[in-house]
Design a protein around this motif. Structure first.
Motif, PDB file in Angstrom:
ATOM      1  N   VAL A 212       0.855  -1.188   0.000  1.00  0.00           N
ATOM      2  CA  VAL A 212       0.000   0.000   0.000  1.00  0.00           C
ATOM      3  C   VAL A 212       0.894   1.243   0.000  1.00  0.00           C
ATOM      4  CG1 VAL A 212      -1.674   1.307   1.348  1.00  0.00           C
ATOM      5  CG2 VAL A 212      -1.862  -1.161   1.214  1.00  0.00           C
ATOM      6  N   TYR A 213       0.615   2.137  -0.923  1.00  0.00           N
ATOM      7  CA  TYR A 213       1.321   3.414  -0.989  1.00  0.00           C
ATOM      8  C   TYR A 213       0.604   4.409  -0.085  1.00  0.00           C
ATOM      9  CZ  TYR A 213       3.389   1.476  -5.202  1.00  0.00           C
ATOM     10  OH  TYR A 213       4.055   0.687  -6.082  1.00  0.00           O
ATOM     11  N   LYS A 214       1.361   5.309   0.527  1.00  0.00           N
ATOM     12  CA  LYS A 214       0.763   6.340   1.380  1.00  0.00           C
ATOM     13  C   LYS A 214       1.076   7.704   0.790  1.00  0.00           C
ATOM     14  CE  LYS A 214       0.835   3.668   5.585  1.00  0.00           C
ATOM     15  NZ  LYS A 214       1.029   3.683   7.014  1.00  0.00           N
ATOM     16  N   ARG A 215       0.042   8.522   0.654  1.00  0.00           N
ATOM     17  CA  ARG A 215       0.197   9.870   0.117  1.00  0.00           C
ATOM     18  C   ARG A 215      -0.574  10.854   0.986  1.00  0.00           C
ATOM     19  NH1 ARG A 215       3.749   7.618  -2.032  1.00  0.00           N
ATOM     20  NH2 ARG A 215       3.880   7.051  -4.205  1.00  0.00           N
ATOM     21  N   GLN A 216       0.075  11.980   1.309  1.00  0.00           N
ATOM     22  CA  GLN A 216      -0.585  13.054   2.043  1.00  0.00           C
ATOM     23  C   GLN A 216      -0.672  14.270   1.125  1.00  0.00           C
ATOM     24  OE1 GLN A 216       1.623  13.714   5.629  1.00  0.00           O
ATOM     25  NE2 GLN A 216       0.769  11.921   6.619  1.00  0.00           N
ATOM     26  N   VAL A 217      -1.841  14.883   1.096  1.00  0.00           N
ATOM     27  CA  VAL A 217      -2.075  16.041   0.241  1.00  0.00           C
ATOM     28  C   VAL A 217      -2.607  17.168   1.110  1.00  0.00           C
ATOM     29  CG1 VAL A 217      -3.370  16.938  -1.736  1.00  0.00           C
ATOM     30  CG2 VAL A 217      -2.639  14.530  -1.707  1.00  0.00           C
ATOM     31  N   LEU A 218      -1.938  18.326   1.075  1.00  0.00           N
ATOM     32  CA  LEU A 218      -2.417  19.512   1.780  1.00  0.00           C
ATOM     33  C   LEU A 218      -2.671  20.584   0.738  1.00  0.00           C
ATOM     34  CD1 LEU A 218      -3.006  21.099   4.399  1.00  0.00           C
ATOM     35  CD2 LEU A 218      -0.632  21.866   4.305  1.00  0.00           C
ATOM     36  N   LEU A 219      -3.899  21.066   0.672  1.00  0.00           N
ATOM     37  CA  LEU A 219      -4.253  22.133  -0.261  1.00  0.00           C
ATOM     38  C   LEU A 219      -4.198  23.469   0.450  1.00  0.00           C
ATOM     39  CD1 LEU A 219      -7.342  20.594  -2.041  1.00  0.00           C
ATOM     40  CD2 LEU A 219      -5.004  20.711  -2.868  1.00  0.00           C
TER      41      LEU A 219
ATOM     42  N   ALA B 141     -12.741  15.769  -7.367  1.00  0.00           N
ATOM     43  CA  ALA B 141     -11.354  15.354  -7.627  1.00  0.00           C
ATOM     44  C   ALA B 141     -10.836  14.425  -6.532  1.00  0.00           C
ATOM     45  CB  ALA B 141     -10.457  16.581  -7.758  1.00  0.00           C
ATOM     46  N   PHE B 142     -11.104  14.760  -5.262  1.00  0.00           N
ATOM     47  CA  PHE B 142     -10.679  13.894  -4.155  1.00  0.00           C
ATOM     48  C   PHE B 142     -11.295  12.504  -4.295  1.00  0.00           C
ATOM     49  CE2 PHE B 142     -10.014  17.543  -0.892  1.00  0.00           C
ATOM     50  CZ  PHE B 142      -8.754  17.777  -1.410  1.00  0.00           C
ATOM     51  N   ASN B 143     -12.608  12.470  -4.534  1.00  0.00           N
ATOM     52  CA  ASN B 143     -13.301  11.185  -4.656  1.00  0.00           C
ATOM     53  C   ASN B 143     -12.753  10.368  -5.826  1.00  0.00           C
ATOM     54  OD1 ASN B 143     -14.933  11.686  -2.448  1.00  0.00           O
ATOM     55  ND2 ASN B 143     -16.530  12.624  -3.681  1.00  0.00           N
ATOM     56  N   ASN B 144     -12.523  11.007  -6.961  1.00  0.00           N
ATOM     57  CA  ASN B 144     -11.984  10.306  -8.128  1.00  0.00           C
ATOM     58  C   ASN B 144     -10.574   9.797  -7.868  1.00  0.00           C
ATOM     59  OD1 ASN B 144     -14.321  10.784  -9.571  1.00  0.00           O
ATOM     60  ND2 ASN B 144     -13.502  12.534 -10.681  1.00  0.00           N
ATOM     61  N   LEU B 145      -9.776  10.596  -7.201  1.00  0.00           N
ATOM     62  CA  LEU B 145      -8.400  10.196  -6.897  1.00  0.00           C
ATOM     63  C   LEU B 145      -8.374   8.961  -6.002  1.00  0.00           C
ATOM     64  CD1 LEU B 145      -5.438  11.074  -7.329  1.00  0.00           C
ATOM     65  CD2 LEU B 145      -5.658  12.453  -5.263  1.00  0.00           C
ATOM     66  N   VAL B 146      -9.206   8.963  -4.983  1.00  0.00           N
ATOM     67  CA  VAL B 146      -9.242   7.835  -4.042  1.00  0.00           C
ATOM     68  C   VAL B 146      -9.782   6.579  -4.718  1.00  0.00           C
ATOM     69  CG1 VAL B 146     -10.336   6.984  -1.928  1.00  0.00           C
ATOM     70  CG2 VAL B 146      -9.363   9.282  -1.984  1.00  0.00           C
TER      71      VAL B 146
ATOM     72  N   PRO C 184      -6.981   2.398  -5.700  1.00  0.00           N
ATOM     73  CA  PRO C 184      -7.381   1.613  -4.525  1.00  0.00           C
ATOM     74  C   PRO C 184      -6.222   1.088  -3.678  1.00  0.00           C
ATOM     75  CG  PRO C 184      -7.721   0.354  -6.530  1.00  0.00           C
ATOM     76  CD  PRO C 184      -7.336   1.750  -6.952  1.00  0.00           C
ATOM     77  N   THR C 185      -5.005   1.066  -4.222  1.00  0.00           N
ATOM     78  CA  THR C 185      -3.868   0.575  -3.429  1.00  0.00           C
ATOM     79  C   THR C 185      -3.109   1.710  -2.745  1.00  0.00           C
ATOM     80  OG1 THR C 185      -2.405   0.650  -5.358  1.00  0.00           O
ATOM     81  CG2 THR C 185      -3.573  -1.431  -4.925  1.00  0.00           C
ATOM     82  N   THR C 186      -3.679   2.912  -2.781  1.00  0.00           N
ATOM     83  CA  THR C 186      -3.038   4.066  -2.153  1.00  0.00           C
ATOM     84  C   THR C 186      -3.861   4.526  -0.963  1.00  0.00           C
ATOM     85  OG1 THR C 186      -2.122   4.748  -4.281  1.00  0.00           O
ATOM     86  CG2 THR C 186      -2.159   6.400  -2.543  1.00  0.00           C
ATOM     87  N   ASP C 187      -3.189   4.761   0.151  1.00  0.00           N
ATOM     88  CA  ASP C 187      -3.817   5.258   1.375  1.00  0.00           C
ATOM     89  C   ASP C 187      -3.634   6.779   1.389  1.00  0.00           C
ATOM     90  OD1 ASP C 187      -4.842   5.647   3.899  1.00  0.00           O
ATOM     91  OD2 ASP C 187      -3.150   4.727   4.939  1.00  0.00           O
ATOM     92  N   PHE C 188      -4.679   7.515   1.004  1.00  0.00           N
ATOM     93  CA  PHE C 188      -4.606   8.971   0.926  1.00  0.00           C
ATOM     94  C   PHE C 188      -4.997   9.622   2.243  1.00  0.00           C
ATOM     95  CE2 PHE C 188      -5.084   8.075  -3.617  1.00  0.00           C
ATOM     96  CZ  PHE C 188      -4.142   8.933  -4.148  1.00  0.00           C
ATOM     97  N   ALA C 189      -4.402  10.783   2.490  1.00  0.00           N
ATOM     98  CA  ALA C 189      -4.798  11.661   3.586  1.00  0.00           C
ATOM     99  C   ALA C 189      -4.818  13.082   3.015  1.00  0.00           C
ATOM    100  CB  ALA C 189      -3.834  11.561   4.750  1.00  0.00           C
ATOM    101  N   PHE C 190      -5.839  13.855   3.377  1.00  0.00           N
ATOM    102  CA  PHE C 190      -6.014  15.192   2.827  1.00  0.00           C
ATOM    103  C   PHE C 190      -6.154  16.216   3.952  1.00  0.00           C
ATOM    104  CE2 PHE C 190      -7.851  12.359  -0.374  1.00  0.00           C
ATOM    105  CZ  PHE C 190      -7.163  12.760  -1.500  1.00  0.00           C
ATOM    106  N   GLY C 191      -5.651  17.424   3.700  1.00  0.00           N
ATOM    107  CA  GLY C 191      -5.822  18.556   4.594  1.00  0.00           C
ATOM    108  C   GLY C 191      -6.146  19.790   3.775  1.00  0.00           C
ATOM    109  N   VAL C 192      -6.768  20.781   4.403  1.00  0.00           N
ATOM    110  CA  VAL C 192      -7.172  22.004   3.705  1.00  0.00           C
ATOM    111  C   VAL C 192      -6.757  23.213   4.527  1.00  0.00           C
ATOM    112  CG1 VAL C 192      -9.109  23.339   2.792  1.00  0.00           C
ATOM    113  CG2 VAL C 192      -9.158  20.836   2.664  1.00  0.00           C
TER     114      VAL C 192
END
Length: 85
Positions: free
Chosen positions: A1-8, A30-35, A39-47
């Motif tokens: 599983v890949y882990k990605r953190q995104v802060l906008l 965009a967030f929903n489509n990205l996730v 499916p093998t990526t564990d996303f985390a998002f911040g705003v």
């Protein structure tokens, strides 16, 4: 599983007036489509938002710390973070 953190860091100054509703709608999509398309990526998002402050821009406001997209209530947290208040 890949882990990605995104802060906008979003521009919420007067120059963006009128553009915010379309921006928030597009970001949620965009967030929903990205996730769902990764499916093998564990996303985390911040705003965060850059806002007008007494004629000057303050550095930023953290509206949502980085939360995992799989966290319970994540969609509600994202909607609240993107709400202009």
């Amino acid at each position: 599983v890949y882990k990605r953190q995104v802060l906008l860091l979003l521009d919420d100054t007067a120059s963006m007036e009128g553009r915010w509703p379309a921006l928030t709608s597009n970001l949620q999509t965009a967030f929903n489509n990205l996730v769902t398309s990764n499916p093998t990526t564990d996303f985390a998002f911040g705003v965060s938002r850059l806002e007008d402050y007494g004629g000057f821009n303050k550095p930023y406001t953290l509206n949502q710390p980085i939360y995992r997209a799989s966290a319970p209530g994540f969609q509600r947290l994202l909607e609240q973070a993107l709400a202009r208040s």
